[in-house]
Motif scaffolding. Structure first.
Motif, PDB file in Angstrom:
ATOM      1  N   LEU A  42      34.232   2.387  47.704  1.00 54.48           N
ATOM      2  CA  LEU A  42      32.874   2.548  47.203  1.00 54.48           C
ATOM      3  C   LEU A  42      31.884   2.203  48.317  1.00 54.48           C
ATOM      4  N   ALA A  43      30.883   3.027  48.477  1.00 53.55           N
ATOM      5  CA  ALA A  43      29.884   2.797  49.519  1.00 53.55           C
ATOM      6  C   ALA A  43      28.994   1.609  49.160  1.00 53.55           C
ATOM      7  N   SER A  44      28.602   0.875  50.173  1.00 49.69           N
ATOM      8  CA  SER A  44      27.689  -0.251  49.962  1.00 49.69           C
ATOM      9  C   SER A  44      26.250   0.257  49.899  1.00 49.69           C
ATOM     10  N   THR A  45      25.345  -0.626  49.515  1.00 51.83           N
ATOM     11  CA  THR A  45      23.921  -0.281  49.507  1.00 51.83           C
ATOM     12  C   THR A  45      23.459   0.126  50.897  1.00 51.83           C
ATOM     13  N   ASP A  46      23.935  -0.577  51.929  1.00 51.90           N
ATOM     14  CA  ASP A  46      23.566  -0.240  53.308  1.00 51.90           C
ATOM     15  C   ASP A  46      24.088   1.142  53.696  1.00 51.90           C
ATOM     16  N   ASP A  47      25.309   1.457  53.256  1.00 50.45           N
ATOM     17  CA  ASP A  47      25.875   2.783  53.532  1.00 50.45           C
ATOM     18  C   ASP A  47      25.001   3.884  52.943  1.00 50.45           C
ATOM     19  N   LEU A  48      24.550   3.684  51.707  1.00 48.33           N
ATOM     20  CA  LEU A  48      23.743   4.697  51.039  1.00 48.33           C
ATOM     21  C   LEU A  48      22.357   4.803  51.664  1.00 48.33           C
ATOM     22  N   GLU A  49      21.799   3.663  52.071  1.00 46.12           N
ATOM     23  CA  GLU A  49      20.499   3.700  52.746  1.00 46.12           C
ATOM     24  C   GLU A  49      20.600   4.451  54.074  1.00 46.12           C
ATOM     25  N   ARG A  50      21.689   4.255  54.770  1.00 46.69           N
ATOM     26  CA  ARG A  50      21.886   4.973  56.037  1.00 46.69           C
ATOM     27  C   ARG A  50      22.026   6.469  55.772  1.00 46.69           C
ATOM     28  N   LEU A  51      22.690   6.838  54.698  1.00 49.69           N
ATOM     29  CA  LEU A  51      22.820   8.251  54.352  1.00 49.69           C
ATOM     30  C   LEU A  51      21.451   8.868  54.078  1.00 49.69           C
ATOM     31  N   ARG A  52      20.571   8.097  53.474  1.00 48.79           N
ATOM     32  CA  ARG A  52      19.213   8.590  53.206  1.00 48.79           C
ATOM     33  C   ARG A  52      18.404   8.733  54.495  1.00 48.79           C
ATOM     34  N   SER A  53      18.655   7.868  55.465  1.00 50.90           N
ATOM     35  CA  SER A  53      17.789   7.817  56.652  1.00 50.90           C
ATOM     36  C   SER A  53      18.219   8.764  57.762  1.00 50.90           C
ATOM     37  N   LEU A  54      19.489   9.129  57.812  1.00 56.16           N
ATOM     38  CA  LEU A  54      19.976   9.991  58.887  1.00 56.16           C
ATOM     39  C   LEU A  54      19.582  11.444  58.662  1.00 56.16           C
ATOM     40  N   ASP A  55      19.687  12.231  59.712  1.00 53.06           N
ATOM     41  CA  ASP A  55      19.388  13.663  59.642  1.00 53.06           C
ATOM     42  C   ASP A  55      20.457  14.450  60.382  1.00 53.06           C
ATOM     43  N   GLY A  56      20.537  15.742  60.052  1.00 54.24           N
ATOM     44  CA  GLY A  56      21.381  16.674  60.795  1.00 54.24           C
ATOM     45  C   GLY A  56      22.849  16.321  60.767  1.00 54.24           C
ATOM     46  N   ASP A  57      23.510  16.562  61.916  1.00 49.84           N
ATOM     47  CA  ASP A  57      24.949  16.335  61.990  1.00 49.84           C
ATOM     48  C   ASP A  57      25.321  14.872  61.804  1.00 49.84           C
ATOM     49  N   ARG A  58      24.434  13.954  62.202  1.00 49.93           N
ATOM     50  CA  ARG A  58      24.734  12.527  62.013  1.00 49.93           C
ATOM     51  C   ARG A  58      24.830  12.206  60.528  1.00 49.93           C
ATOM     52  N   ARG A  59      23.944  12.776  59.745  1.00 57.79           N
ATOM     53  CA  ARG A  59      24.023  12.558  58.299  1.00 57.79           C
ATOM     54  C   ARG A  59      25.270  13.224  57.731  1.00 57.79           C
ATOM     55  N   ASP A  60      25.582  14.431  58.182  1.00 59.04           N
ATOM     56  CA  ASP A  60      26.776  15.124  57.695  1.00 59.04           C
ATOM     57  C   ASP A  60      28.036  14.316  57.991  1.00 59.04           C
ATOM     58  N   ARG A  61      28.142  13.785  59.203  1.00 61.29           N
ATOM     59  CA  ARG A  61      29.320  12.994  59.559  1.00 61.29           C
ATOM     60  C   ARG A  61      29.416  11.743  58.688  1.00 61.29           C
ATOM     61  N   HIS A  62      28.282  11.093  58.488  1.00 60.37           N
ATOM     62  CA  HIS A  62      28.287   9.868  57.674  1.00 60.37           C
ATOM     63  C   HIS A  62      28.697  10.184  56.233  1.00 60.37           C
ATOM     64  N   PHE A  63      28.204  11.266  55.704  1.00 63.84           N
ATOM     65  CA  PHE A  63      28.581  11.671  54.349  1.00 63.84           C
ATOM     66  C   PHE A  63      30.085  11.927  54.249  1.00 63.84           C
ATOM     67  N   LEU A  64      30.635  12.643  55.217  1.00 60.84           N
ATOM     68  CA  LEU A  64      32.071  12.932  55.186  1.00 60.84           C
ATOM     69  C   LEU A  64      32.893  11.646  55.300  1.00 60.84           C
ATOM     70  N   GLN A  65      32.459  10.731  56.142  1.00 61.89           N
ATOM     71  CA  GLN A  65      33.185   9.467  56.283  1.00 61.89           C
ATOM     72  C   GLN A  65      33.139   8.654  54.995  1.00 61.89           C
ATOM     73  N   LEU A  66      31.973   8.615  54.356  1.00 60.45           N
ATOM     74  CA  LEU A  66      31.855   7.892  53.080  1.00 60.45           C
ATOM     75  C   LEU A  66      32.694   8.566  52.000  1.00 60.45           C
ATOM     76  N   LEU A  67      32.635   9.889  51.944  1.00 64.12           N
ATOM     77  CA  LEU A  67      33.365  10.613  50.905  1.00 64.12           C
ATOM     78  C   LEU A  67      34.870  10.514  51.104  1.00 64.12           C
ATOM     79  N   LEU A  68      35.314  10.502  52.354  1.00 66.52           N
ATOM     80  CA  LEU A  68      36.741  10.349  52.638  1.00 66.52           C
ATOM     81  C   LEU A  68      37.245   8.993  52.158  1.00 66.52           C
ATOM     82  N   ALA A  69      36.527   7.933  52.497  1.00 66.01           N
ATOM     83  CA  ALA A  69      36.908   6.598  52.031  1.00 66.01           C
ATOM     84  C   ALA A  69      36.845   6.518  50.515  1.00 66.01           C
ATOM     85  N   HIS A  70      35.837   7.147  49.941  1.00 64.54           N
ATOM     86  CA  HIS A  70      35.637   7.151  48.498  1.00 64.54           C
ATOM     87  C   HIS A  70      36.821   7.798  47.780  1.00 64.54           C
ATOM     88  N   HIS A  71      37.231   8.981  48.229  1.00 59.25           N
ATOM     89  CA  HIS A  71      38.352   9.685  47.606  1.00 59.25           C
ATOM     90  C   HIS A  71      39.657   8.911  47.784  1.00 59.25           C
TER      91      HIS A  71
END
Length: 213
Positions: free
Chosen positions: A135-164
């Motif tokens: 499960l993503a932490s509050t900091d993880d989700l805040e970072r997902l909100r703040s990033l843009d472009g490929d950096r946000r995409d990579r962070h989302f995939l990393q969070l979703l991979l751990a999540h699954h």
């Protein structure tokens, strides 16, 4: 927004359909399908798990450019429907949609002593600040909100991979140990779907990491 509204309606419909089908069962079958600790624990814990995946996927559909819009939409759609089904059960059972605590001790209610893998998973649950590995932490989700472009995409995939990955032990346990057929069926579906999606996410993440400037 229109797509999200449609999914919200679908979630409600899924819960209503689950309730209607349950009420149509013969009395003996309905009695046989009364939930135990495993059914209740799985429905509440996996509902919490799915709710976060839905929230993360919705963040990726905020109108900013992303290569992962289709993936986010797919994850949101599939997990909205499953969440609706689980919440439909909990309403029928007249139980809270969320557990009163984050304990995963319902996974000790199986018909055999926990093996090493299950003990390790439960220990990871106890150690996790969120009460559940992946499960993503509050900091993880805040970072997902703040990033843009490929950096946000990579962070989302990393969070979703751990999540699954964090959902699989819980789903496998319920698929094997739940007594209510509908719960076993959904848990089995979660295992198959998320295992396939993990492979897809790994390939997407590898492509993004390779393309990183």
């Amino acid at each position: 927004m229109r797509f999200t509204r449609c999914l919200s309606v679908a979630l409600i419909i899924a819960g209503i359909v689950a309730a209607m089908l349950w009420r149509q069962l013969p009395h003996d079958d309905a009695a046989r399908m009364q939930p135990g600790a495993i059914e209740i624990g799985f429905a509440q814990s996996m509902s919490r798990h799915h709710a976060q995946a839905i929230a993360m996927s919705q963040l990726m559909q905020d109108g900013r450019p992303s290569r992962l819009s289709l993936l986010a939409r797919s994850v949101e759609g599939a997990q909205q429907l499953e969440l609706g089904e689980m919440r439909g059960w909990l309403r029928l059972w007249q139980l809270p949609l969320e557990a009163t605590n984050r304990s995963m001790d319902w996974m000790l209610a199986g018909d055999a002593a926990p093996d090493e893998e299950l003990r390790r998973y439960l220990l990871d649950c106890q150690r996790s600040p969120t009460g559940m590995p992946g499960l993503a932490s509050t900091d993880d989700l805040e970072r997902l909100r703040s990033l843009d472009g490929d950096r946000r995409d990579r962070h989302f995939l990393q969070l979703l991979l751990a999540h699954h990955r964090g959902a699989l032990p819980m789903a496998r346990f319920a698929a094997e140990q739940a007594q209510v057929p509908a719960v076993r069926e959904l848990a089995t579906r979660v295992v198959l779907e998320q295992a396939r999606e993990i492979e897809r996410i790994q390939l997407m993440l590898q492509a993004l990491l390779t393309a990183r400037p």
